[in-house]
Each structure stands twice: as structure tokens, then as C-alpha cells.
Scaffold this active site. Structure first.
Site, PDB file in Angstrom:
ATOM      1  N   PHE A  21       0.843  -1.193   0.000  1.00  0.00           N
ATOM      2  CA  PHE A  21       0.000   0.000   0.000  1.00  0.00           C
ATOM      3  C   PHE A  21       0.879   1.244   0.000  1.00  0.00           C
ATOM      4  O   PHE A  21       1.854   1.321   0.768  1.00  0.00           O
ATOM      5  CB  PHE A  21      -0.930   0.002   1.209  1.00  0.00           C
ATOM      6  CG  PHE A  21      -2.008   1.042   1.109  1.00  0.00           C
ATOM      7  CD1 PHE A  21      -3.020   0.927   0.172  1.00  0.00           C
ATOM      8  CD2 PHE A  21      -2.004   2.151   1.937  1.00  0.00           C
ATOM      9  CE1 PHE A  21      -4.008   1.888   0.049  1.00  0.00           C
ATOM     10  CE2 PHE A  21      -2.990   3.128   1.831  1.00  0.00           C
ATOM     11  CZ  PHE A  21      -3.993   2.995   0.885  1.00  0.00           C
ATOM     12  N   ASP A  39       1.940  -5.331   7.844  1.00  0.00           N
ATOM     13  CA  ASP A  39       0.743  -4.488   7.838  1.00  0.00           C
ATOM     14  C   ASP A  39      -0.470  -5.423   7.719  1.00  0.00           C
ATOM     15  O   ASP A  39      -0.596  -6.171   6.743  1.00  0.00           O
ATOM     16  CB  ASP A  39       0.804  -3.518   6.657  1.00  0.00           C
ATOM     17  CG  ASP A  39      -0.358  -2.520   6.644  1.00  0.00           C
ATOM     18  OD1 ASP A  39      -1.434  -2.844   7.187  1.00  0.00           O
ATOM     19  OD2 ASP A  39      -0.196  -1.430   6.061  1.00  0.00           O
ATOM     20  N   ARG A  98     -13.116  -3.856  -6.853  1.00  0.00           N
ATOM     21  CA  ARG A  98     -12.946  -4.650  -5.630  1.00  0.00           C
ATOM     22  C   ARG A  98     -14.291  -4.937  -4.978  1.00  0.00           C
ATOM     23  O   ARG A  98     -15.153  -4.051  -4.891  1.00  0.00           O
ATOM     24  CB  ARG A  98     -12.085  -3.903  -4.605  1.00  0.00           C
ATOM     25  CG  ARG A  98     -10.681  -3.580  -5.023  1.00  0.00           C
ATOM     26  CD  ARG A  98      -9.810  -3.191  -3.824  1.00  0.00           C
ATOM     27  NE  ARG A  98     -10.448  -2.215  -2.930  1.00  0.00           N
ATOM     28  CZ  ARG A  98      -9.919  -1.814  -1.779  1.00  0.00           C
ATOM     29  NH1 ARG A  98      -8.761  -2.285  -1.374  1.00  0.00           N
ATOM     30  NH2 ARG A  98     -10.542  -0.920  -1.030  1.00  0.00           N
ATOM     31  N   TYR A 152     -10.967   0.222  10.944  1.00  0.00           N
ATOM     32  CA  TYR A 152     -12.201   0.696  10.311  1.00  0.00           C
ATOM     33  C   TYR A 152     -12.639  -0.167   9.142  1.00  0.00           C
ATOM     34  O   TYR A 152     -13.695   0.076   8.565  1.00  0.00           O
ATOM     35  CB  TYR A 152     -12.057   2.154   9.851  1.00  0.00           C
ATOM     36  CG  TYR A 152     -10.828   2.459   9.035  1.00  0.00           C
ATOM     37  CD1 TYR A 152     -10.763   2.118   7.691  1.00  0.00           C
ATOM     38  CD2 TYR A 152      -9.730   3.085   9.610  1.00  0.00           C
ATOM     39  CE1 TYR A 152      -9.632   2.393   6.944  1.00  0.00           C
ATOM     40  CE2 TYR A 152      -8.598   3.364   8.879  1.00  0.00           C
ATOM     41  CZ  TYR A 152      -8.552   3.018   7.540  1.00  0.00           C
ATOM     42  OH  TYR A 152      -7.427   3.287   6.812  1.00  0.00           O
ATOM     43  N   LYS A 153     -11.845  -1.171   8.792  1.00  0.00           N
ATOM     44  CA  LYS A 153     -12.222  -2.061   7.691  1.00  0.00           C
ATOM     45  C   LYS A 153     -13.027  -3.235   8.250  1.00  0.00           C
ATOM     46  O   LYS A 153     -14.173  -3.079   8.645  1.00  0.00           O
ATOM     47  CB  LYS A 153     -10.971  -2.525   6.938  1.00  0.00           C
ATOM     48  CG  LYS A 153     -10.165  -1.406   6.291  1.00  0.00           C
ATOM     49  CD  LYS A 153      -8.967  -1.951   5.538  1.00  0.00           C
ATOM     50  CE  LYS A 153      -8.026  -0.862   5.080  1.00  0.00           C
ATOM     51  NZ  LYS A 153      -8.602   0.045   4.082  1.00  0.00           N
TER      52      LYS A 153
END
Length: 397
Positions: free
Chosen positions: A113, A184, A356, A209-210
């Protein structure tokens, strides 16, 4: 066995929406609003500043960190919550580099990322000691784990395709070569089983938050293995990572263990929402969730490929080599995703051509998969994406 019908009922899911973007932002747990109201009115409103002591606000980062740590196979007391993921990457990477001062290479992959890479680039400039960020193809990481590498910095699950690294194997290889590992877990925590202690990981970071459903802006977490926790020197030495914050010393003295990785004031309201989300996880067996994620993902791929041959699978076909998302490539992927969102199927887009779809069993079931594929097929076969409005890029894609 986990009752996924029961967990689905614990989320607010808007009428007419099939939400396949929990890999980017989880939906609202129904209890979160009530918990936040309590925090706002009963604690902040009535206790005022005494809430730091009476409501336990100051202890939130380590207490909630332990709840997350239990989901990740971490030792108690070694996951700290707070700040953003970018800050936690910076902290962890700086601490990791300091453990191997004679080495200069940070090894990562080209699918990592961008914020992780940006943080590494910024830290290299700040240190000014000639470090190098070396990027290789994801499939070639193991071949580049040489004894000149200081830190292996990887995201376990690729944010675009869902491709999954073998954390256990790569961590073992790194350890044998004296390389410090930094993982990560942004697309792992709450998506699949993780065993930080069992894999011998040195550092790990992630967001809440995912898949953990902590809400927009929910704080990140950082893990440091017990063998390092008492000797690292935080590059961001904030007052709450001090041994005695309210002594107000002019010189920094690190707190014991992982608590020294605290930086600033805890985001109390965000943590209240996160705790409401974590209460749902108390009902979930992560192995059950993983099995159901794989089953739903396989169903989604089979149905999309049989009905939409113009879409190309971008995720690994082997379900054990991907996380809890499925990605398809399409040249007009951005416009196609906007057309889907306009019809109540919410996924997202990642440049240059990736559509996605998050497979999140806590609130997605077989009926949702079937209904979503029907909309995808309608949009694709009728080229409903081919409208100017769907081509205009929004700030967030």
C-alpha cells in the site's frame, strides 16, 4: 459454530443496498450509536474531565489493544491502540531499523500500500544514513531476503487483488537471516486467522475501520514482540508514551513495554464506537468466518465468471492465497463500479482497472451474493456504465 444470521442483525444495513466494501470501511454496528451516546452524555457530559479517571479513558489504548491482540494471536499487553496507520508504520519501521543499525535495506514489494512506502521514504530522508527502500515483485520477496536486508516490510493481503503473502514462511526465513519483520494487517485483521506470536513476527500494524468495523477514522494499532518491547526507543516520543506522563518531566523517559508506543491523547469517541464493534467479535470464531469467507468468495467468482466473461479475475484463484476480497479487472472499471453503486451494489475501484468486492461474512450471505451478481450482469451486458456521469472521478474512488 458462529451464527452469521445473528451477526448480520447486529449491523445497520441500508434498505436496498448490498454492501461489498467492508474491506474499505465496515458498516455501522447498531450498538455503536447507543454506546457513543452514553460516552457523550453520561461520560463527557456528566463527568467532564474526570472521565479520564472515572470512565477509564486513559486506559483505553492498552485495554482495547488487548482485545484486538487476542484476535491476532498476540501476547497480552503487546498491542497498543491509537493514532493513524501511517503513524504506526513510521513508528514500527523506525524501531525495527534501530534493531539492526549495521544494515541499510528495507525490503518490500511493488504491491504494498502506498502509504507504507511513503512513510519509509520519509523516514529514510529524515534519518539521512543511506537507507534504501528496495521493491521487488510480490512473488520474488523470498529470493531477495539476503543478509544485507534490515527490515522486511510487507502487507499480508494486497489491497488491490487480495493476494496473500505467507506470513509464517517469510517470517521464518527473515528470522534465519537476521532480518526484522514488519507486517501491515490492514486487510487481515477481522478477515482471516492471524498468529503473530506463533509466526515469530517482530512488529505489526493495522487499522480498525475495515473488517473490524470501528467506523471512519477509527484508530490504528501497533504490535511489538515481547523480546523487543522493553528496549526500543520510539522515534515519536509523545507524552503518553512517557513513563510518568503527569510528572511533566522536560526529558523523555519511555514507559514500560509496548505502552511506550503511545503518542498523543486517545480518541475517546472513536474508541467507544470500536468497542461496540468488538463486542460483535466476541460471538465469532475466526476459523468459522474464514471458512465462510472462502465459500462466499468461491460462489461469487463462479457466478461472475459464468455470467460476465468481459470481467477478468485479478485475485488469486486459490482461495487460500487470497484474503477476504475478490477483485476483477475491467478497462472501464471505474465507470462500471459507479453504475453498480447507483443500483445499490457497493464495492470500490482501485487504479488502474480493478473493481474490488469485499466478502464479509458478518453481514453478507449467499442471497446477497446472488443479488449482487444479478446487478453486475445487468450492468455489464447492457453497458449501463457507459454514461458521462459514471466517468467523472470523485475524490474517493
Amino acid at each position: 459454530m458462529t451464527d452469521f444470521d445473528a451477526t448480520k442483525a447486529l449491523f445497520h444495513l441500508p434498505e436496498g443496498v448490498i454492501y461489498l466494501d467492508g474491506n474499505s470501511l465496515g458498516p455501522l454496528p447498531r450498538a455503536a450509536a447507543q454506546v457513543m451516546q452514553k460516552t457523550i452524555h453520561k461520560e463527557w457530559g456528566e463527568m467532564l474531565i474526570t472521565g479520564w479517571n472515572k470512565a477509564g479513558w486513559m486506559e483505553q489504548p492498552m485495554r482495547i489493544g488487548d482485545r484486538i491482540g487476542a484476535m491476532l494471536g498476540a501476547e497480552p499487553g503487546h498491542v497498543c491502540l491509537g493514532d493513524t496507520l501511517s503513524i504506526k508504520v513510521y513508528q514500527a519501521l523506525a524501531a525495527a531499523l534501530a534493531l539492526v543499525p549495521e544494515r541499510r535495506v528495507i525490503l518490500s514489494d511493488s504491491g504494498n500500500f502506498p502509504t507504507d512506502l511513503y512513510m519509509a521514504q520519509g523516514l529514510i530522508r529524515a534519518l539521512g544514513r543511506g537507507h534504501e527502500l528496495r521493491l521487488v515483485d510480490p512473488e520474488d520477496v523470498a529470493d531477495h531476503l539476503s543478509e544485507e536486508v534490515a527490515v522486511l516490510m510487507l502487507t499480508e493481503v494486497d489491497y488491490r487483488t487480495g493476494r496473500r503473502h505467507d506470513m509464517r514462511a517469510l517470517s521464518e526465513m527473515a528470522r534465519d537471516r537476521g532480518v526484522v519483520t514488519l507486517w501491515d494487517l490492514a486487510h487481515s485483521a477481522g478477515a482471516l486467522p492471524v498468529d503473530l506470536a506463533g509466526c515469530g513476527v517482530d512488529f505489526a500494524v493495522g487499522c480498525t475501520y475495515k473488517y473490524l468495523n470501528g467506523g471512519p477514522g477509527a484508530p490504528a494499532f501497533i504490535y511489538v514482540a515481547p523480546r523487543h518491547a522493553g528496549r526500543i526507543e520510539p522515534v515519536l516520543s509523545g507524552w503518553l508514551g512517557h513513563q510518568a506522563p503527569f510528572a511533566f518531566d522536560l526529558d523523555y523517559r519511555p514507559a514500560a513495554g509496548s505502552e511506550r508506543l503511545r503518542v498523543g491523547t486517545p480518541p475517546v469517541l472513536q474508541m467507544a464506537a470500536l468497542e461496540a464493534a468488538l463486542d460483535i467479535w466476541d460471538r465469532v470464531d475466526i476459523d468459522d468466518l474464514r471458512a465462510r469467507s472462502i465459500a462466499l468468495g468461491e460462489l461469487f467468482i463462479s457466478e461472475v465468471e459464468s455470467r460476465c466473461p468481459m470481467l477478468t479475475l485479478a485475485s488469486p484463484r486459490d482461495p487460500h492465497r487470497r484474503g477476504s476480497q475478490v477483485s476483477f479487472a475491467f478497462d472501464e472499471g471505474y465507470a462500471a463500479m459507479q453504475a453498480l453503486i447507483d443500483r445499490g451494489v457497493i464495492g470500490d475501484f482501485r487504479a488502474p482497472d480493478i473493481m474490488r468486492f469485499g466478502i464479509t461474512p458478518l453481514y453478507i450471505d449467499e442471497a446477497d451474493i446472488g443479488a449482487a451478481v444479478a446487478v453486475i450482469a445487468e450492468v455489464m451486458h447492457n453497458a449501463l456504465w457507459d454514461r458521462p456521469a459514471y466517468r467523472r472521478r470523485a475524490t474517493v474512488t
